[in-house]
Write an enzyme that holds these catalytic residues in place. Structure first.
Site, PDB file in Angstrom:
ATOM      1  N   TYR A   1      -1.944  -0.555  10.650  1.00 50.26           N
ATOM      2  CA  TYR A   1      -2.016  -1.036   9.266  1.00 50.26           C
ATOM      3  C   TYR A   1      -0.743  -0.687   8.511  1.00 50.26           C
ATOM      4  O   TYR A   1      -0.164  -1.530   7.819  1.00 50.26           O
ATOM      5  CB  TYR A   1      -3.233  -0.421   8.574  1.00 50.26           C
ATOM      6  CG  TYR A   1      -3.352  -0.782   7.108  1.00 50.26           C
ATOM      7  CD1 TYR A   1      -3.724  -2.062   6.717  1.00 50.26           C
ATOM      8  CD2 TYR A   1      -3.096   0.171   6.121  1.00 50.26           C
ATOM      9  CE1 TYR A   1      -3.841  -2.396   5.375  1.00 50.26           C
ATOM     10  CE2 TYR A   1      -3.207  -0.152   4.776  1.00 50.26           C
ATOM     11  CZ  TYR A   1      -3.579  -1.434   4.413  1.00 50.26           C
ATOM     12  OH  TYR A   1      -3.682  -1.752   3.075  1.00 50.26           O
TER      13      TYR A   1
ATOM     14  N   SER B   1       0.857  -1.186   0.000  1.00 49.50           N
ATOM     15  CA  SER B   1       0.000   0.000   0.000  1.00 49.50           C
ATOM     16  C   SER B   1       0.889   1.230   0.000  1.00 49.50           C
ATOM     17  O   SER B   1       2.046   1.183   0.430  1.00 49.50           O
ATOM     18  CB  SER B   1      -0.883   0.005   1.252  1.00 49.50           C
ATOM     19  OG  SER B   1      -1.551   1.242   1.409  1.00 49.50           O
TER      20      SER B   1
END
Length: 249
Positions: A152, A139
């Site tokens: 995350y 990501s």
């Protein structure tokens, strides 16, 4: 070797980027092993591509034995593995003061341990072949941190470190590594956010036509995956960051 006839294993293939990549590679003639927890979704992909060579497996990436079975049966059927695409992941985001221990553990198990399980099962095959390509979905938040996304982001930073270590350890065995790092993509990932206010806010923002959160389609990320798979043997795209053009983050 082009994508045609390449043997590709996709972990986390039941929806979003994984499903879009499976469909695109099937159309390009790849031989696919698709794995996910939702077998019915994989069987639907199989049925919708009747001319493609597709095997499907119900497997949770946190279960090392299940992942090993996917790899073993793929080799038994096709004789090799050219590409492993580690795509399974979740994104339950919260501020750290929420002490969401269960969410932290789930993210570590799926986003990090799941990647390691895929690598551990596939690497011996690729080392014996003296060739292969391991791709992992990360990501943009594996490159920077935002409030509410610390845990995350931590898992996605870990993925980058693991993949860079893999590159350094295995490049002499002709094993390529690629990190695919998208920003907002229109997938089911937001459904893994347990904080209802955060989930609703993000989903609403992505639906606004002029929002910088307007996400990319999974099919667009699939095109990037197909591109890196189809590179020449002496060329490795190690990291690819993909953002919507109008997005600042």
């Amino acid at each position: 070797m082009s994508i045609n006839n390449k043997v590709v294993v996709i972990m986390g293939a039941s929806s979003g980027i994984g499903a879009a990549t499976a469909k695109l590679l099937a159309n390009k003639g790849a031989k696919l092993s698709l794995a996910a927890r939702r077998l019915d979704r994989l069987e639907a992909i199989q049925r919708s591509n009747p001319d493609a060579t597709i095997k499907v497996f119900k497997a949770d990436v946190t279960d090392e034995k299940a992942v090993q079975t996917v790899i073993d049966e793929t080799v038994a059927s096709f004789g090799r593995i050219d590409v492993l695409f580690n795509n399974a992941g979740i994104m339950p985001v919260n501020n750290l003061d929420q002490t969401a221990r269960n969410e932290w553990q789930q993210m570590m198990d799926i986003n990090v341990k799941g990647v390691l399980n895929g690598i551990a099962s596939t690497l011996p095959v690729m080392k014996q072949q003296k060739s292969g390509h391991i791709i992992t979905t990360s990501s943009v938040l594996g490159y920077e941190v935002l409030p509410g996304y610390a845990a995350y982001s931590g898992t996605k930073y870990a993925v980058r470190a693991i993949m860079e270590g893999l590159r350094q350890e295995e490049h002499r065995n002709n094993i390529k590594t690629t990190v695919i790092a998208p920003e907002s993509v229109k997938t089911e990932l937001f459904k893994s956010i347990n904080n209802v206010d955060v989930r609703n806010s993000l989903e609403t923002a992505m639906q606004q036509p002029n929002s910088e959160m307007l996400g990319l389609d999974p099919e667009e990320i699939a095109q990037a995956v197909a591109f890196v798979i189809d590179t020449p043997a002496n060329m490795a795209v190690n990291e690819m960051i993909i953002r919507p053009t109008g997005q600042a983050v």
